[in-house]
Scaffold this motif. Structure first.
Motif, short mmCIF file in Angstrom:
data_model
loop_
_atom_site.label_atom_id
_atom_site.label_comp_id
_atom_site.label_asym_id
_atom_site.label_seq_id
_atom_site.Cartn_x
_atom_site.Cartn_y
_atom_site.Cartn_z
N LEU A 232 16.70 -6.22 1.20
CA LEU A 232 17.27 -4.95 1.62
C LEU A 232 17.85 -4.16 0.46
O LEU A 232 18.03 -2.95 0.56
N MET A 233 18.14 -4.81 -0.65
CA MET A 233 18.66 -4.08 -1.80
C MET A 233 17.63 -3.10 -2.35
O MET A 233 17.96 -2.17 -3.08
N ALA A 234 16.36 -3.32 -1.99
CA ALA A 234 15.32 -2.41 -2.45
C ALA A 234 15.46 -1.03 -1.82
O ALA A 234 14.84 -0.08 -2.27
N LEU A 235 16.27 -0.92 -0.77
CA LEU A 235 16.48 0.37 -0.12
C LEU A 235 17.41 1.27 -0.92
O LEU A 235 17.57 2.44 -0.60
N VAL A 236 18.05 0.75 -1.94
CA VAL A 236 19.10 1.48 -2.63
C VAL A 236 18.62 1.95 -3.99
O VAL A 236 18.11 1.17 -4.79
N ALA A 237 18.75 3.23 -4.25
CA ALA A 237 18.38 3.77 -5.54
C ALA A 237 19.48 4.69 -6.10
O ALA A 237 19.60 4.86 -7.31
N ASP A 238 20.28 5.29 -5.24
CA ASP A 238 21.29 6.25 -5.64
C ASP A 238 22.42 5.56 -6.41
O ASP A 238 22.96 4.54 -5.96
N PRO A 239 22.83 6.08 -7.58
CA PRO A 239 23.90 5.44 -8.37
C PRO A 239 25.22 5.32 -7.60
O PRO A 239 25.93 4.31 -7.76
N ALA A 240 25.57 6.33 -6.82
CA ALA A 240 26.83 6.26 -6.06
C ALA A 240 26.75 5.15 -5.02
O ALA A 240 27.73 4.44 -4.78
N GLN A 241 25.58 4.98 -4.41
CA GLN A 241 25.41 3.89 -3.45
C GLN A 241 25.47 2.55 -4.16
O GLN A 241 26.02 1.58 -3.63
N GLN A 242 24.90 2.48 -5.36
CA GLN A 242 24.94 1.22 -6.10
C GLN A 242 26.38 0.85 -6.44
O GLN A 242 26.74 -0.33 -6.44
N ALA A 243 27.22 1.84 -6.71
CA ALA A 243 28.63 1.56 -7.00
C ALA A 243 29.31 0.95 -5.77
O ALA A 243 30.12 0.02 -5.89
N VAL A 244 28.96 1.46 -4.59
CA VAL A 244 29.50 0.88 -3.35
C VAL A 244 29.03 -0.56 -3.21
O VAL A 244 29.81 -1.46 -2.90
N LEU A 245 27.75 -0.79 -3.45
CA LEU A 245 27.20 -2.14 -3.32
C LEU A 245 27.84 -3.10 -4.33
O LEU A 245 28.03 -4.27 -4.02
N ASP A 246 28.16 -2.60 -5.51
CA ASP A 246 28.85 -3.45 -6.49
C ASP A 246 30.21 -3.90 -5.94
O ASP A 246 30.61 -5.06 -6.12
N ARG A 247 30.92 -2.99 -5.28
CA ARG A 247 32.21 -3.35 -4.70
C ARG A 247 32.05 -4.35 -3.56
O ARG A 247 32.82 -5.30 -3.44
N VAL A 248 31.03 -4.11 -2.73
CA VAL A 248 30.78 -5.03 -1.62
C VAL A 248 30.36 -6.39 -2.15
O VAL A 248 30.80 -7.43 -1.64
N THR A 249 29.50 -6.40 -3.17
CA THR A 249 29.08 -7.67 -3.77
C THR A 249 30.29 -8.44 -4.30
O THR A 249 30.40 -9.65 -4.12
N ALA A 250 31.22 -7.72 -4.92
CA ALA A 250 32.40 -8.39 -5.48
C ALA A 250 33.25 -9.01 -4.38
O ALA A 250 33.68 -10.16 -4.49
N VAL A 251 33.50 -8.27 -3.29
CA VAL A 251 34.36 -8.82 -2.24
C VAL A 251 33.66 -9.94 -1.49
O VAL A 251 34.29 -10.94 -1.11
#
Length: 357
Positions: A232-251
């Motif tokens: 599902l990570m293949a659905l993400v390309a936008d840098p702002a969205q990637q920043a959100v995913l980085d935060r979610v990955t961390a938590v």
């Protein structure tokens, strides 16, 4: 639970039809497993609280443990996925002013629903336990047939293994009942993810269809192209969205690593064969065959394994540096959560959060 992305009712029906019942047991054996899992979950609470120093927040609802079969897990997760994906679709359609016609919605949702059902069926045969954060929320699920199947395949002591699994899942339960803001934080990240997206709903639908179709093909044993979508990570390309995913990955790395640390940290006084369990279970997580490994990669489970490893490294590192009480500062607020780069460098978190300036 139909949406423009996935017909989750159909996905659930498909998964229930495809998922096997699990290992053979007599009715008496099955009833005994259910009783023991309930008892292990109750027993694990005191051990987890003692090791972590955490307790449920005042007014937190009483823990609910449900011992389920594979169809029960499917039903819970189809509902949870709908709760996450449907608002995402609705919000995108509202923002862009674009929505599919009724026929396109029905056809697309049904096609992806069948494929999603095949994926849910596969995962339903693997997962041992889960704390429901979304969907109905607040329940600890233990998948009895999978736990029995795993302990038999690993050749480990059944009671030790059942308690060990419960220690992990009860830790998740405690995390979210001790700190209710964690769920609110994750929900806010989903909303921010939507706000950061300018993706056309039709494009999102097509990307999701491609990812789910590749997973469905793998489930059915078809060859998988080396360039197939990577989960599902293949659905993400936008840098702002990637920043959100980085935060979610961390938590998520934090909560998974914390649970890993606890399930091993109770020691042999509580789980006599804990070292054997860790060694053999670690091998299980690598996948048992080519198809299994491909599916784990496509589903993003390989990333989840990295979350376990990075999160455990972070928790063990911080506890080793400052002790458990100081480590628990991590649960204070979103600002004290680890950043992605701090997971592999616990000292950086200590310097940022605990060291006075």
């Amino acid at each position: 639970m139909a949406s423009s992305l996935v017909d989750w009712d159909l996905a659930g029906r498909t998964a229930r039809r495809l998922s096997g019942s699990g290992p053979e047991t007599t009715r008496e054996e099955a009833a005994a497993v259910v009783r023991e899992l309930q008892e292990c979950a109750a027993t694990a609470v005191a051990h987890v609280e003692q090791l972590t120093g955490l307790t449920p927040a005042a007014g937190a609802p009483s823990p609910v443990t449900a011992v389920v079969d594979r169809p029960g897990w499917v039903d819970a997760n189809a509902a949870g996925m709908a709760a996450l994906l449907d608002p995402l679709t609705d919000a995108l359609e509202e923002r862009t002013g674009k929505s599919p016609g009724a026929l396109a919605r029905a056809i697309g949702g049904r096609a992806t629903g069948i494929q999603a059902g095949a994926v849910l069926s596969f995962v339903s045969s693997k997962v041992l336990g889960q704390y429901e954060v979304f969907g109905t929320g607040g329940r600890l699920l233990l998948v009895a047939p999978n736990i029995v199947d795993a302990e038999r395949r690993l050749g480990v002591d059944p009671h030790d293994f059942r308690l060990w699994v419960c220690l992990h899942e009860v830790t998740h339960q405690l995390q979210f009942t001790a700190f209710p803001w964690l769920r609110t934080y994750l929900e806010a990240q989903v909303q921010e993810f939507v706000q950061a997206s300018d993706l056309d709903p039709a494009v999102l639908r097509e990307r999701l269809r491609e990812v789910v179709a590749s997973l469905s093909d793998a489930v059915r044993g078809k060859p998988v192209d080396g360039d197939a979508p990577g989960g599902l990570m293949a659905l993400v390309a936008d840098p702002a969205q990637q920043a959100v995913l980085d935060r979610v990955t961390a938590v998520m790395s934090l909560v998974e690593g914390h649970a890993e640390f606890v399930m091993d940290g109770v020691g042999p006084d509580v789980v006599p064969s804990v070292r054997i369990l860790r060694k053999r279970f670690g091998q299980r997580r690598k996948g048992v065959g080519p198809l299994d490994r491909v599916l784990r990669r496509l589903l993003g489970l390989e990333q989840k394994m990295q979350q376990y490893a990075d999160g455990r490294h972070f928790v063990a590192g911080v506890v080793g540096l400052v002790g458990m009480e100081a480590f628990n500062t991590v649960w204070t607020s979103p600002g004290t959560l680890p950043r992605k780069e701090e997971l592999t460098d616990p000292q950086r978190w200590v310097d940022r959060v605990l060291t006075p300036y």
